[in-house]
Write an enzyme that holds these catalytic residues in place. Structure first.
Site, PDB file in Angstrom:
ATOM      1  N   TYR A  12     -23.222 -13.055  42.805  1.00  0.00           N
ATOM      2  CA  TYR A  12     -23.958 -13.183  41.551  1.00  0.00           C
ATOM      3  C   TYR A  12     -25.421 -12.780  41.654  1.00  0.00           C
ATOM      4  CZ  TYR A  12     -19.707 -15.633  40.404  1.00  0.00           C
ATOM      5  OH  TYR A  12     -18.397 -15.942  40.219  1.00  0.00           O
TER       6      TYR A  12
ATOM      7  N   TYR B  43     -14.141 -23.544  34.778  1.00  0.00           N
ATOM      8  CA  TYR B  43     -14.267 -22.551  35.853  1.00  0.00           C
ATOM      9  C   TYR B  43     -13.101 -22.732  36.821  1.00  0.00           C
ATOM     10  CZ  TYR B  43     -15.689 -19.777  39.773  1.00  0.00           C
ATOM     11  OH  TYR B  43     -15.686 -18.840  40.782  1.00  0.00           O
TER      12      TYR B  43
ATOM     13  N   ASP C 151      -7.007 -28.652  38.345  1.00  0.00           N
ATOM     14  CA  ASP C 151      -7.770 -27.918  39.361  1.00  0.00           C
ATOM     15  C   ASP C 151      -8.769 -28.887  40.004  1.00  0.00           C
ATOM     16  OD1 ASP C 151      -9.545 -26.392  40.805  1.00  0.00           O
ATOM     17  OD2 ASP C 151      -9.811 -24.847  39.271  1.00  0.00           O
TER      18      ASP C 151
ATOM     19  N   LYS D 103     -12.098 -25.902  48.520  1.00  0.00           N
ATOM     20  CA  LYS D 103     -13.463 -26.303  48.903  1.00  0.00           C
ATOM     21  C   LYS D 103     -13.546 -27.306  50.054  1.00  0.00           C
ATOM     22  CE  LYS D 103     -16.266 -24.689  45.154  1.00  0.00           C
ATOM     23  NZ  LYS D 103     -15.627 -24.231  43.913  1.00  0.00           N
TER      24      LYS D 103
HETATM   25  C1  LIG Z   1     -14.930 -23.052  43.462  1.00  0.00           C
HETATM   26  C2  LIG Z   1     -13.826 -23.292  42.510  1.00  0.00           C
HETATM   27  C3  LIG Z   1     -12.714 -22.431  42.437  1.00  0.00           C
HETATM   28  C4  LIG Z   1     -12.618 -21.166  43.250  1.00  0.00           C
HETATM   29  O1  LIG Z   1     -12.534 -21.398  44.606  1.00  0.00           O
HETATM   30  P1  LIG Z   1     -12.893 -20.195  45.648  1.00  0.00           P
HETATM   31  O2  LIG Z   1     -12.589 -20.783  46.979  1.00  0.00           O
HETATM   32  O3  LIG Z   1     -14.326 -19.887  45.422  1.00  0.00           O
HETATM   33  O4  LIG Z   1     -12.008 -19.057  45.309  1.00  0.00           O
HETATM   34  C5  LIG Z   1     -11.720 -22.753  41.537  1.00  0.00           C
HETATM   35  N1  LIG Z   1     -11.784 -23.852  40.760  1.00  0.00           N
HETATM   36  C6  LIG Z   1     -12.831 -24.706  40.809  1.00  0.00           C
HETATM   37  C7  LIG Z   1     -12.833 -25.918  39.947  1.00  0.00           C
HETATM   38  C8  LIG Z   1     -13.893 -24.451  41.676  1.00  0.00           C
HETATM   39  O5  LIG Z   1     -14.953 -25.280  41.682  1.00  0.00           O
END
Ligand SMILES: *Cc1c(COP(=O)(O)O)cnc(C)c1O
Length: 445
Positions: free
Chosen positions: A28, A161, A262, A291
């Site tokens: 970014y 996101y 997610d 993460k």
């Molecule tokens: C960071 C994130 C992703 C993407 O994960 P990457 O390892 O960067 O591909 C997907 N969903 C959420 C909620 C996130 O915070």
């Protein structure tokens, strides 16, 4: 503070940074006029040591991923032990103890019903896998019922996101996810308004009127509903009411839509529950983890689903789920994930998160009264300040480094999500640095 361990000479540092600026993409930022990057030499505990000598207290956990600090002897040992046996073997036709142990832990720790685990490389890929699972499931259901497949779209909420790959991007907020650039190639999905009742506020059933209407109108086209539980992270650091998530679960059940949660940012204690779903006492049909999964050591993600979904897909015409990354079940990543999860419990994550939350409530929350601030919010180990103006990233970053902290704001948000091992003193230094920059006009646009 000065870090004595740097062994990169100043002229070497300059040449490395010059090459970096000319040739290396960073996330970014423009390649023509990139924001500055700081050269890191090492990191230890909660400290990031710059090659230039400064030692910074980490407020970001390297994008939500570091739990137990950098360079942890137990995590290092897990990696070394695994590397001495093997770093990786293909997962097609072969399996190994580190992956099996990890999947068993994940099944035991996550909400009830999530009994099948698909390991993959990164958060975005785990979202791709979740979406593909939902679509392949609906395909198999239609096949079994001998009906036409109509459930081919997703429903989600604005401000979300879910990652940067194409399927994941198609369910990110249309504005901040820059959908207009990719309009011709992006799958088109349905978007409900973002949840607006905040965590801790009074609930009202009016909150789900539009969401309910979307389900009623379009359920025959909708394969799955995807949402970040309780915390909308990158889309604005918003904490919403658990009752909203409970309503999502009920609507999904009523309309035969799969619920994908997610938990990539919220998993492993970040919100004060082991998984944010627990705030609403729900189990999703599919859950994504990433993460913090390896304590911030190596990329690894997991998509968990119910036995019913796995069975339906497996009994469909394809006979199997159509996905298989090269580095699926990577042994190094699984070994360090196992050690990180063990440490979470050894270190009593609940009291670690509570200590962070208590300090943030007493020090960060009062910043809500600052003239430059719209809102200050805290949940578990997450603290966010929403400002009236957008930040000047280059300037605010420079000031934070001068103040001995690593905090990287975006848009109007200055947020911290420190490693769980941070001390009250270190956390206080982070909040003091935020307080200082809030008083500096040139840090804002
Ligand atoms: C960071 C994130 C992703 C993407 O994960 P990457 O390892 O960067 O591909 C997907 N969903 C959420 C909620 C996130 O915070």
């Amino acid at each position: 503070m000065n870090n004595k361990h740097t062994n990169i000479t100043p002229s070497k540092q300059n040449s490395l940074l010059r090459f970096d600026k000319e040739n290396v993409w960073h996330p970014y930022t423009s390649m023509s006029e990139p924001l500055p990057s700081y050269l890191v030499d090492s990191a230890q505990g909660v400290n990031i040591n710059l090659a230039s000598g400064e030692q910074l207290i980490d407020g970001m956990s390297s994008w939500w991923s570091v739990l137990h600090g950098y360079n942890h002897h137990k995590l290092n040992a897990a990696l070394q032990e695994q590397a001495a046996k093997m770093s990786h073997v293909m997962f097609g036709g072969l399996t190994h103890q580190s992956a099996i142990t990890l999947c068993e832990k994940l099944i035991n720790l996550t909400p009830e019903g999530l009994d099948k685990v698909f390991l993959s490389d990164s958060g975005s890929v785990s979202v791709e896998v979740a979406m593909k699972m939902a679509l392949q499931y609906q395909h198999a259901v239609a096949e079994k019922n001998q009906t036409n497949l109509t459930k081919t779209k997703l429903l989600t909420v604005k401000n979300g996101y879910h990652g940067d790959t194409f399927a994941a991007m198609s369910v990110c907020d249309p504005v901040t996810g820059m959908h207009q650039i990719f309009e011709q190639v992006l799958m088109q999905h349905y978007f409900a308004p973002a949840p607006s009742i905040k965590f801790g506020e009074q609930w009202s059933n009016d909150e789900t009127i539009e969401l309910t209407a979307l389900f009623e109108q379009h359920h025959s086209e909708i394969a799955a509903f995807i949402i970040e539980p309780i915390v909308q992270g990158t889309g604005g650091m918003r904490f919403y009411h658990p009752e909203y998530l409970r309503a999502c679960r009920l609507l999904c059940d009523k309309y035969k839509v799969l619920l994908i949660v997610d938990e990539i940012a919220t998993g492993f204690g970040r919100t004060g529950k082991l998984f944010a779903c627990e705030w609403a006492e729900i189990s999703p049909d599919i859950m994504c983890l990433g993460k913090t999964l390896t304590g911030g050591y190596i990329t690894l993600a997991a998509t968990l689903c119910t036995t019913h979904i796995a069975k339906t897909i497996s009994e469909g015409a394809a006979g199997c789920f159509m996905h298989g990354p090269t580095f699926m079940g990577n042994a190094l990543a699984c070994a360090v994930a196992n050690a990180s999860i063990d440490l979470l419990f050894e270190n009593d994550w609940q009291s670690q998160v509570l200590a962070i939350e208590t300090t943030l409530n007493s020090l960060l929350k009062p910043l809500a009264k600052h003239e430059r601030v719209i809102d200050a919010r805290v949940l578990g180990s997450i603290g966010a300040i929403e400002c009236k103006q957008t930040v000047n990233v280059a300037q605010i970053q420079k000031r934070f480094v001068e103040l001995g902290v690593w905090i990287r704001p975006f848009g109007k948000l200055i947020y911290i999500i420190p490693p769980l091992i941070i001390t009250t003193e270190q956390l206080t230094a982070l909040v003091n640095a935020i307080t200082t920059v809030l008083n500096e006009d040139d840090c804002f646009n």
